[in-house]
Design an enzyme around this catalytic site. Structure first.
Site, short mmCIF file in Angstrom:
data_model
loop_
_atom_site.label_atom_id
_atom_site.label_comp_id
_atom_site.label_asym_id
_atom_site.label_seq_id
_atom_site.Cartn_x
_atom_site.Cartn_y
_atom_site.Cartn_z
N HIS A 183 0.83 -1.21 0.00
CA HIS A 183 0.00 0.00 0.00
C HIS A 183 0.86 1.26 0.00
CE1 HIS A 183 -3.57 -2.39 1.93
NE2 HIS A 183 -3.20 -2.84 0.74
N HIS A 189 -9.08 -2.04 -5.50
CA HIS A 189 -8.01 -2.34 -4.56
C HIS A 189 -6.99 -3.30 -5.17
CE1 HIS A 189 -5.96 -2.51 -0.73
NE2 HIS A 189 -5.80 -3.81 -0.97
N ASP A 216 -2.96 -2.64 -5.24
CA ASP A 216 -1.90 -3.60 -4.91
C ASP A 216 -0.93 -3.79 -6.08
OD1 ASP A 216 -2.74 -4.07 -2.32
OD2 ASP A 216 -3.81 -5.92 -2.81
N HIS A 228 -0.59 -11.16 -5.49
CA HIS A 228 0.74 -10.60 -5.28
C HIS A 228 1.80 -11.47 -5.95
CE1 HIS A 228 -0.42 -7.34 -2.68
NE2 HIS A 228 -1.02 -8.15 -1.84
#
Length: 279
Positions: free
Chosen positions: A83, A237, A241, A264
C-alpha cells in the site's frame, strides 16, 4: 535469446523525493502491534530500513507474496509494503528512505489514502535528475491456474478483472489510465471474507485486522457500517496492490497491463521478468 525485449526511451520522468522528514504511526495488519515509520528524503531509490539494515525495494528482494508483499535480506523481513509502495507510485516518488519499528508497514485504514494525503501535504521535490521509462516491445505473461497477468506494447494503463462467487463482489473490471490515482485508486481498501479473517486470526495472522482497516464481507453482505467507498472497490483495490508491486521495478513502464484473478505472486512474477530483462 529471450522471447521478449525491453528498451529504454529517450523520454524521461523526473526523479522525486519528499521535501522533509515525515513521521507516521499505526497498527500492523498481521502482527497487530504498533508501528512507527520515519520517511526521509533520499537520492538512492526506495529503501526500507529496519534495525539499521537497509533493503532496496526491488523485485529481487521480494521474499514472500502469500498474504502480502514482503521484502527481505538475511534474517531481516519487512512485510505489507504494497500500500505504501502504491502511494509512492501515485505520487511519482522514485527515491525515499522508510525506516520502521516493527515487522510490517501499518495498515492505516486499509487503503493507500492516509499515506497519500500525508506525503502530498508534506511536499514533494524534484531531484533534478531523470529516469527513463521501460518500453515494452513484446508481450510478457505470467499464469497460475486460471489466473493471469500480462503486459503488452502500448501506452501505460491497467485493466484488471476479478470473479468472486459472492454476489456483493461477483465479476468486476476496472480500467486505470494512470490519472487520478488519489481519487480513483488510493481510497480503495483491502477486503476479505469473515470466515477467512477468523481463520487467519486463529492461526496468528491478521491480528490487527478489523472493520476500521478492511472491508469484511459475510456471504453477500458488507459488515462495515459505512458500506463501500465505490461499488467496485474490490477490483480497484486489486489495482492499488498491483501498482505498488510493479513500483518495485523501480522505473515507470510504457505498456498496457492486463490481469485476471491475479495475486501478489503473479504481480511480482511479472515485475521480476521485466526487471531482470532491463538490467
Amino acid at each position: 535469446m529471450t522471447i521478449f525485449r525491453v528498451f529504454h526511451t529517450l523520454y524521461a520522468m523526473e526523479r522525486k523525493t519528499i521535501a522533509k522528514e515525515i513521521h507516521i504511526t499505526g497498527i500492523g495488519l498481521h502482527k497487530g502491534g504498533s508501528v512507527s515509520l520515519v520517511l526521509r528524503p533520499l537520492e538512492k531509490g526506495i529503501v526500507f530500513v529496519k534495525n539499521t539494515v537497509g533493503i532496496r525495494a526491488i523485485p529481487e528482494n521480494i521474499v514472500d507474496t502469500r498474504l502480502n508483499t514482503s521484502l527481505g535480506t538475511g534474517e531481516t523481513r519487512i512485510s505489507t509494503i504494497e500500500h505504501l509502495m502504491s502511494c509512492l507510485y501515485g505520487l511519482g516518488i522514485t527515491d525515499i528512505e522508510i525506516e520502521l519499528t516493527g515487522d510490517e508497514i501499518p495498515a492505516m485504514d486499509g487503503s493507500a489514502l492516509p499515506f497519500f494525503n500525508t506525503i502530498k501535504e508534506s511536499g514533494i521535490v524534484s531531484l533534478g535528475k531523470e529516469i527513463n521509462p521501460i518500453i515494452i516491445r513484446e508481450p510478457i505473461r505470467c499464469e497460475k491456474g486460471d489466473a493471469w497477468i500480462e503486459i503488452i506494447p502500448g501506452e501505460f494503463g491497467v485493466t484488471y478483472g476479478i470473479d468472486f462467487p459472492e454476489e456483493i463482489i461477483g465479476k468486476q473490471t476496472f480500467a486505470y489510465t494512470g490519472e487520478s490515482y488519489g481519487k480513483d485508486i488510493a481510497p480503495s481498501r483491502t477486503f476479505g471474507r469473515l470466515e477467512e479473517v477468523e481463520m487467519l486470526q486463529s492461526a496468528g495472522f491478521a491480528l490487527g485486522g478489523g472493520l476500521d482497516n478492511a472491508v469484511v464481507i459475510d456471504r453477500d453482505h458488507v459488515l462495515n457500517p459505512e458500506g463501500l467507498r465505490f461499488p467496485d472497490e474490490f477490483v480497484r483495490h486489486k489495482i492499488l496492490d498491483l501498482l505498488g508491486d510493479l513500483w518495485t521495478i523501480p522505473v515507470p513502464l510504457k505498456g498496457q497491463v492486463r490481469a485476471f484473478k491475479a495475486s501478489h505472486y503473479l504481480h511480482i512474477e511479472l515485475a521480476k521478468k521485466i526487471y531482470r530483462n532491463q538490467k
